[in-house]
Design an enzyme around this catalytic site. Structure first.
Site, short mmCIF file in Angstrom:
data_model
loop_
_atom_site.label_atom_id
_atom_site.label_comp_id
_atom_site.label_asym_id
_atom_site.label_seq_id
_atom_site.Cartn_x
_atom_site.Cartn_y
_atom_site.Cartn_z
N ALA A 147 0.97 -1.25 -0.09
CA ALA A 147 0.07 0.02 0.09
C ALA A 147 0.89 1.26 -0.02
CB ALA A 147 -0.93 -0.01 1.39
N TYR A 148 1.91 1.33 0.79
CA TYR A 148 2.90 2.20 0.70
C TYR A 148 3.60 2.44 -0.63
CZ TYR A 148 6.99 5.31 2.09
OH TYR A 148 8.09 6.24 2.25
#
Length: 250
Positions: free
Chosen positions: A158-159
């Site tokens: 997600a980062y």
């Protein structure tokens, strides 16, 4: 501010978001050493921002701490207003503000995804909008990505998605600013010894990251600040690029 270093018409001015600690602090102090007057934006770390301003002014530089949420357009409009009022304009914006929450994609809390999206993507857009409208000719915008967009480590999904968005918009914005003499680039650090990176990592994990690069060490915030200083100063023919500052990791 110090009386013996007044802002003049030739003083270049930088605004560093997330400037109260870590890479942001190193960037603010390096740009000040290069002669910039520096706006130090912070969200919650007022004491840290004050320490950065004190360190810069103690060396004869010029700095101003300004609070605001990078993802709030009203806040950031006020931040830009304050820096312009103090120093007369803005030439460089360095967008170091960001958050990192790690989890396997299958287990990721969607609220955490939304938090990263808000700060890392929306925040970059909000700051970029203000910068695009306000920077003086000859200016530079420096966004922040991550080398994990290449290494693609588990739990970083997600980062990485949020930072890949930053990389994508960097070249687009560079092209949209045609004719304004403003460069737009991104810096993608590798493992760097900051509180954000070191949090929740034991000595074994830190040693593994340090040994991964051919230079066999973690990056230091000053390494990243050097890259930013290059893009903010002499690197006028580098535009729309992502510079991977990672010691040869990827």
């Amino acid at each position: 501010m110090t009386e013996n270093t007044p802002v003049t018409a030739t003083t270049r001015v930088a605004l560093v978001t997330g400037g109260s600690g870590g890479i942001g602090r190193a960037v603010a102090e390096r740009l000040a050493a290069d002669g910039f007057a520096v706006g130090v934006q912070y969200a919650g770390n007022k004491n840290g921002a004050g320490e950065v301003v004190a360190a810069i002014t103690a060396r004869g530089g010029q700095a101003l701490a300004v609070a605001g949420d990078v993802a709030d357009e009203r806040d950031m409009g006020a931040v830009f207003d304050a820096v312009e009022a103090e120093f007369g304009g803005i030439d460089v914006v360095v967008n170091t503000a960001g958050i990192m929450i790690l989890a396997p994609i299958a287990e990721l809390a969607l609220d955490d995804l939304d938090r990263m999206h808000r700060t890392n993507i929306r925040g970059t857009v909000v700051v970029a909008q203000q910068a695009a409208r306000r920077l003086r000719r000859g200016g530079a915008i420096v966004n922040f990505s991550t080398s994990v967009t290449r290494t693609r480590l588990p739990t970083y999904g997600a980062y990485v998605a949020s930072k890949a968005a930053v990389e994508g918009m960097t070249l687009v914005l560079a092209r949209e600013l045609r004719g304004k003499d403003i460069t737009v680039n991104a810096v993608a650090p590798g493992p760097t010894a900051t509180p954000l990176f070191l949090r929740d990592k034991d000595d074994t994990a830190v040693a593994a990251f340090a040994g991964a690069a051919p230079l066999e060490r973690l990056g230091q915030p000053e390494d990243i600040a050097e890259t930013v200083a290059f893009l903010a100063g002499p690197a006028r023919w580098i535009n729309g690029q992502v510079l991977f500052a990672n010691g040869g990791l990827a």
